[in-house]
Design an enzyme around this catalytic site. Sequence first.
Site, mmCIF file in Angstrom:
data_model
loop_
_atom_site.group_PDB
_atom_site.id
_atom_site.type_symbol
_atom_site.label_atom_id
_atom_site.label_comp_id
_atom_site.label_asym_id
_atom_site.label_seq_id
_atom_site.Cartn_x
_atom_site.Cartn_y
_atom_site.Cartn_z
ATOM 1 N N LYS A 1 1.291 -10.686 -0.335
ATOM 2 C CA LYS A 1 1.814 -9.853 -1.407
ATOM 3 C C LYS A 1 3.034 -10.652 -1.699
ATOM 4 C CE LYS A 1 -1.328 -6.029 -1.313
ATOM 5 N NZ LYS A 1 -2.062 -6.214 0.033
ATOM 6 N N HIS B 1 0.600 -7.890 -5.906
ATOM 7 C CA HIS B 1 -0.141 -6.964 -5.473
ATOM 8 C C HIS B 1 -1.468 -7.159 -6.433
ATOM 9 C CE1 HIS B 1 -2.651 -3.912 -3.837
ATOM 10 N NE2 HIS B 1 -1.822 -2.767 -3.773
ATOM 11 N N PHE C 1 -4.717 3.895 -2.706
ATOM 12 C CA PHE C 1 -4.544 5.312 -3.147
ATOM 13 C C PHE C 1 -5.856 5.976 -2.842
ATOM 14 C CE2 PHE C 1 -1.654 4.896 -7.219
ATOM 15 C CZ PHE C 1 -0.698 4.482 -6.607
ATOM 16 N N CYS D 1 -7.196 -0.228 -4.140
ATOM 17 C CA CYS D 1 -6.294 -1.427 -3.549
ATOM 18 C C CYS D 1 -7.264 -1.956 -2.457
ATOM 19 C CB CYS D 1 -4.828 -1.122 -3.319
ATOM 20 S SG CYS D 1 -3.853 -0.463 -4.747
ATOM 21 N N HIS E 1 -1.519 -5.472 4.744
ATOM 22 C CA HIS E 1 -1.510 -4.933 3.115
ATOM 23 C C HIS E 1 -0.119 -5.223 2.751
ATOM 24 C CE1 HIS E 1 -2.890 -3.001 -0.042
ATOM 25 N NE2 HIS E 1 -2.101 -1.861 0.039
ATOM 26 N N GLU F 1 2.097 1.182 7.718
ATOM 27 C CA GLU F 1 1.289 0.115 8.271
ATOM 28 C C GLU F 1 1.531 -0.560 9.539
ATOM 29 O OE1 GLU F 1 -0.757 -4.074 6.648
ATOM 30 O OE2 GLU F 1 0.646 -3.127 5.654
#
Length: 763
Positions: A333, A338, A397, A167, A300, A311
């Site tokens: 997002k 996403h 990830f 991502c 994010h 975050e």
Amino acid sequence: MGEAENAVRVVVTGMGAITAQGANLDEFWAGVSGGRVAIRPVQHLSMDGFRTRLGGEVQVPFAPERHTYLNPDGFHDRALDFTMRASEEAMARCGVSVGSIHPERWGVVIGTCNAGLLAGEEWYARRERGEDPDPRMVLLVLPQAFSEALSGAFGIKGPVLSIDTACAASANAIGCATGLIRAGQADAVLTGGADAFSDILVAGFNSLESLSPEPAAPYSRDRKGLSLGEGSGMLVLMREDVARAQGAPILAEILGYGLSADGYHPTAPHPEGRGAGRAIGTALAQAGVDPADVDYVNSHGTGTAKNDPAETAATKVGLGEEAAHHVAVSSTKSMIGHLLGGAGAVEAIVTVKAIESQLAPPTANFTEPDPDCDLDYTPNQARAMEIDVALSNNFAFGGANASILFARPDAHVPPRPALDRVVITGLGALTPAGTDLDSAYAAYAEGRECTTVQDGVALGRVPLDASAFLTPKERKRVDRLGLFSIIASRLALADASLELTDENRTRVGAILGTGVGPMESMEDFAVGVMHDGPGGANPAVFPNTVYNAAGGQVALKVGTLGSASTVTAGHSAGASSICYGRDLVSHDHADAIVCLGADSLTDTVITAYRGLGVLADGSPAAGGGFALAEAGIAVVVERLGHAQRRGAEPLAELLGYAVTSDARGLGRIDPEGTGIERAMFLALERAGVGADEIAAVWASRCGLTVADEAEGLAIERLFGRPVPVLAPRLLFGEPMGAGASLSVALAVAGWRRGDEPGLSPRG
């Protein structure tokens, strides 16, 4: 270092986007700045059996691409179509053609998470139905296919690379592109990323129970998870002086970027935001910007229970508590979902538009604040404000983090980088000859072939007993690619006498170079979904299906928490890893980086290569095809000053490199070897070394006649004299992305032993 010795400025000159908001940049920005939520029922994919029926799907018609790419059996990959369309818009808006700046000074860097997953699924499904699909369909599967397709479409002959840090991939790609320009490797780079919906992808996130039945509501107390999206965002970056000379629009400047690893968990972020905070801090340090000068953060912002608080903590770590509470933050997002590997690119575009428009876009669907998310998230409505400096964050990830710092043109001048020479201080090798560098070098020196014929093709497998290196706990849920990467990294760090401690591990990074990536885990997971639907998705396997999973395992189990990336540049991935590591270390992103080249064999990988007709049925020295092999090679690159301070003896110095493209499109080779010759010439020129000083060439010769002959012609023209050509792949097989790493390890091992170049086996 040439141009890299100066404070090279990099600007954004063109952008293009296709998302759930619309088929172009104007529609995208109008929707996002207006707070329009384009997360709705998915139409082109069955959502039966999933926790949600919603997604940020591209539902608008868009014009066919003017440029073409390989379409075997007439198949079009949706993600690649998105990428081509957004690229055409970005190039058109830039207004500078590839011809206006020499094609050799243009580059391509693409970031993606799933790449051509749809192509791979189609190829597999057709075979399962007993059909005979065009074997070239597998060429569309890998991330490098996207970069090569763009190179061929636009005639770009400079560096052509792909990045796959899940991502964070396209944010990482934009940073890498910036670094290429600053290092003098290119004057302009087409960069960004894309991903598209697939049932396999949705099943993976569904198995983790992370999908929201409602449009994602990041940072809200009642949020229920993330919404997936699809599409592409592409940007054109240029050297600032080149852009002005060409009359290109200057939309924003890239001041700096930062990469880091969490080393905490395969899917969950560090709850205290330490790793992500370091990426933010590195971007600020590279830019010479005070945290208080950051006006806006494009976050994010996934909407998951673990990501949002982590975050928030990361923003405080990176900016400091006071500055974090005074900055406007928002999540794109919340409106488009996403986009995974494409998220960083579309969110970078939003960040540039925010600067250009002096408008902070909103976080949509915001309701009651979460007490653990206590920043200013620009709830539900855009805010007109002065924005000189803005930050875009993406976290992935495997604990891979990327942050990019943008500024209004001429608002801030980045400082001269703290450059240093780069040396190699450690090596580790797992090859078909054995599980240490000594066994590999002995096999090479003896001229011993390390491949065997199995089921009609020559293969080279690593004889690995992982229990000799790792505990049962360390091996748990780690696939073969991960094992190669962990073990090779440990061997190389031990060889470098570089012990990782709490004090230094955040300055030691790892870059994985891989050609085919985590195919063992991908096959395991995808086949379950294809046969059994959503119920066949194994949540224990899904995290290992991202290309950077092995790199994340290195951070987690070896402890490299500095700059982290995964380069997926096909059979040149290992070389690209070393080159990228050199630039990051040289420019003080890290003190040392473990540069990996690793790939593993699976039945499906062998079947795919067999179908392409490139495999040898005996010794590859006979020509016609290569022996397919696996390997895990690690090379520790280090700042010379750092190596000297800790008393390490350099094994070699990295003087220069070049990355070039034939620009012939996907899977095609220039039989004259023009691009290969140019790469060698430029590498020598940038190193300040004459062709007459070269004692031997470690070649990529592997037994594939068309490629070997092209390289041979290039060597003949460049050197104009007989020069020893060393070809270890004829003995070890073609280890896909690890081939160049193998040559580097053997070359340096030979120097350490005092062997004369050219006295070992030749091709």
